[in-house]
Design a protein around this motif. Structure first.
Motif, PDB file in Angstrom:
ATOM      1  N   ARG A  74      -8.632   3.803  -5.465  1.00  0.00           N
ATOM      2  CA  ARG A  74      -9.457   2.831  -6.186  1.00  0.00           C
ATOM      3  C   ARG A  74      -9.209   2.984  -7.689  1.00  0.00           C
ATOM      4  O   ARG A  74      -8.897   4.056  -8.182  1.00  0.00           O
ATOM      5  CB  ARG A  74     -10.937   3.060  -5.883  1.00  0.00           C
ATOM      6  N   ARG A  75      -9.384   1.886  -8.402  1.00  0.00           N
ATOM      7  CA  ARG A  75      -9.094   1.895  -9.828  1.00  0.00           C
ATOM      8  C   ARG A  75      -9.875   2.972 -10.573  1.00  0.00           C
ATOM      9  O   ARG A  75      -9.314   3.725 -11.378  1.00  0.00           O
ATOM     10  CB  ARG A  75      -9.406   0.517 -10.425  1.00  0.00           C
ATOM     11  N   ASP A  76     -11.169   3.101 -10.294  1.00  0.00           N
ATOM     12  CA  ASP A  76     -11.978   4.078 -11.008  1.00  0.00           C
ATOM     13  C   ASP A  76     -11.579   5.509 -10.660  1.00  0.00           C
ATOM     14  O   ASP A  76     -11.604   6.407 -11.506  1.00  0.00           O
ATOM     15  CB  ASP A  76     -13.468   3.859 -10.717  1.00  0.00           C
ATOM     16  N   ARG A  77     -11.169   5.724  -9.411  1.00  0.00           N
ATOM     17  CA  ARG A  77     -10.780   7.067  -8.997  1.00  0.00           C
ATOM     18  C   ARG A  77      -9.460   7.487  -9.647  1.00  0.00           C
ATOM     19  O   ARG A  77      -9.322   8.622 -10.120  1.00  0.00           O
ATOM     20  CB  ARG A  77     -10.651   7.131  -7.474  1.00  0.00           C
ATOM     21  N   VAL A  78      -8.483   6.578  -9.686  1.00  0.00           N
ATOM     22  CA  VAL A  78      -7.208   6.885 -10.324  1.00  0.00           C
ATOM     23  C   VAL A  78      -7.406   7.118 -11.819  1.00  0.00           C
ATOM     24  O   VAL A  78      -6.834   8.046 -12.400  1.00  0.00           O
ATOM     25  CB  VAL A  78      -6.190   5.763 -10.078  1.00  0.00           C
ATOM     26  N   PRO A  98       0.820  -1.213   0.000  1.00  0.00           N
ATOM     27  CA  PRO A  98       0.000   0.000   0.000  1.00  0.00           C
ATOM     28  C   PRO A  98       0.857   1.268   0.000  1.00  0.00           C
ATOM     29  O   PRO A  98       1.125   1.866   1.036  1.00  0.00           O
ATOM     30  CB  PRO A  98      -0.813  -0.137   1.289  1.00  0.00           C
ATOM     31  N   VAL A  99       1.300   1.674  -1.185  1.00  0.00           N
ATOM     32  CA  VAL A  99       2.186   2.834  -1.333  1.00  0.00           C
ATOM     33  C   VAL A  99       1.412   3.990  -1.964  1.00  0.00           C
ATOM     34  O   VAL A  99       0.343   3.786  -2.550  1.00  0.00           O
ATOM     35  CB  VAL A  99       3.414   2.479  -2.199  1.00  0.00           C
ATOM     36  N   PRO A 100       1.920   5.225  -1.869  1.00  0.00           N
ATOM     37  CA  PRO A 100       1.256   6.354  -2.537  1.00  0.00           C
ATOM     38  C   PRO A 100       1.190   6.145  -4.048  1.00  0.00           C
ATOM     39  O   PRO A 100       2.118   5.601  -4.656  1.00  0.00           O
ATOM     40  CB  PRO A 100       2.145   7.551  -2.175  1.00  0.00           C
ATOM     41  N   VAL A 101       0.096   6.599  -4.639  1.00  0.00           N
ATOM     42  CA  VAL A 101      -0.111   6.487  -6.082  1.00  0.00           C
ATOM     43  C   VAL A 101      -0.135   7.889  -6.684  1.00  0.00           C
ATOM     44  O   VAL A 101      -0.937   8.732  -6.276  1.00  0.00           O
ATOM     45  CB  VAL A 101      -1.429   5.755  -6.405  1.00  0.00           C
ATOM     46  N   VAL A 102       0.741   8.126  -7.646  1.00  0.00           N
ATOM     47  CA  VAL A 102       0.830   9.427  -8.302  1.00  0.00           C
ATOM     48  C   VAL A 102       0.235   9.307  -9.702  1.00  0.00           C
ATOM     49  O   VAL A 102       0.820   8.651 -10.567  1.00  0.00           O
ATOM     50  CB  VAL A 102       2.287   9.916  -8.396  1.00  0.00           C
ATOM     51  N   ALA A 126      -3.316   8.341  -1.319  1.00  0.00           N
ATOM     52  CA  ALA A 126      -2.966   7.262  -0.396  1.00  0.00           C
ATOM     53  C   ALA A 126      -3.506   5.951  -0.952  1.00  0.00           C
ATOM     54  O   ALA A 126      -4.511   5.928  -1.679  1.00  0.00           O
ATOM     55  CB  ALA A 126      -3.554   7.547   0.978  1.00  0.00           C
ATOM     56  N   ALA A 127      -2.842   4.856  -0.631  1.00  0.00           N
ATOM     57  CA  ALA A 127      -3.211   3.560  -1.195  1.00  0.00           C
ATOM     58  C   ALA A 127      -4.671   3.223  -0.946  1.00  0.00           C
ATOM     59  O   ALA A 127      -5.364   2.705  -1.841  1.00  0.00           O
ATOM     60  CB  ALA A 127      -2.307   2.467  -0.624  1.00  0.00           C
TER      61      ALA A 127
END
Length: 231
Positions: A208-212, A159-163, A203-204
């Motif tokens: 969510r896939r749809d949000r990213v 669970p790492v930050p997603v940019v 944040a991990a």
């Protein structure tokens, strides 16, 4: 002797430095190359964490996307790529040097996905940045397509930050699928406008896939506006 001796010593010193830090040297060369090929605009690079692991998620437009993102990121980046490309004759050494992570479909190689996820975990747990094209293929029409489950599989382990990031301006290049299969056409566009926009990290637990995917689409719209309008 002094006239050529000093440049020679500098060149030898640069070569020695490159041998000690090949990835760093290659990253600088890539950064120079993409600036020669394109009129680039980077925005939001400060959103990439200065330290620690992170996952960069970007739309996939052309075969040079990884070069642009890798050159535009303020930190070295590991990236996932299809194993057949990774094992291309004449380029395999380069992909190994930059730390690319090959991934194969379960149909072609049972267990291939698990091995790729293991390598991603090792990189993230070592504090590295990993880049993912969650569409899983080059766009066939220039638009962002549905993200696949790879993002969720990675975050479930680490669970790492997603940019979120978005590329614009490469659709229509000879390395994209516009006007025919990528790499099967002669280059026609030189010094094209290319934009790479980064968004605020998620944040991990919020990635969510749809949000990213929505974030990447929004960033692409902003990047497209600069490519078209130049403002």
């Amino acid at each position: 002797m002094l006239a050529w001796g000093v440049p020679l010593l500098l060149a030898l010193g640069a070569l020695g430095w490159a041998c000690r830090s090949p990835r760093r040297a290659l990253r600088r060369l890539v950064f120079l190359l993409i600036h020669l090929l394109y009129r680039l605009r980077f925005r939001g690079r400060r959103h990439l964490p200065a330290h620690g692991p992170a996952l960069v998620v970007c739309n996939h437009v052309s075969f040079v996307d990884a070069l642009v993102v890798g050159g535009g990121c303020p930190r070295p980046v590991r990236f996932l790529m299809d194993r057949p490309i990774y094992e291309s004759p004449g380029l395999h050494w380069l992909f190994r040097l930059v730390g690319a992570i090959p991934v194969d479909s379960e149909r072609r190689d049972p267990g291939g996905l698990r091995r790729a996820l293991d390598q991603v975990s090792q990189a993230l747990r070592a504090g590295e940045v990993v880049m993912l094209f969650p569409e899983g293929r080059l766009t066939p029409d220039g638009e962002v397509h549905a993200f696949r489950r790879g993002l969720e599989l990675i975050l479930a382990r680490d669970p790492v930050p997603v940019v979120p990031a978005a590329l614009a301006g490469l659709w229509g290049s000879w390395t994209s699928h516009r006007g025919g299969r990528a790499l099967a056409k002669w280059p026609r566009r030189f010094r094209a406008r290319v934009a790479l926009y980064f968004g605020e990290p998620l944040a991990a637990e919020a990635a969510r896939r749809d949000r990213v995917e929505a974030r990447v689409r929004a960033l692409k719209a902003e990047a497209d506006a600069w490519v078209v309008g130049g403002s």
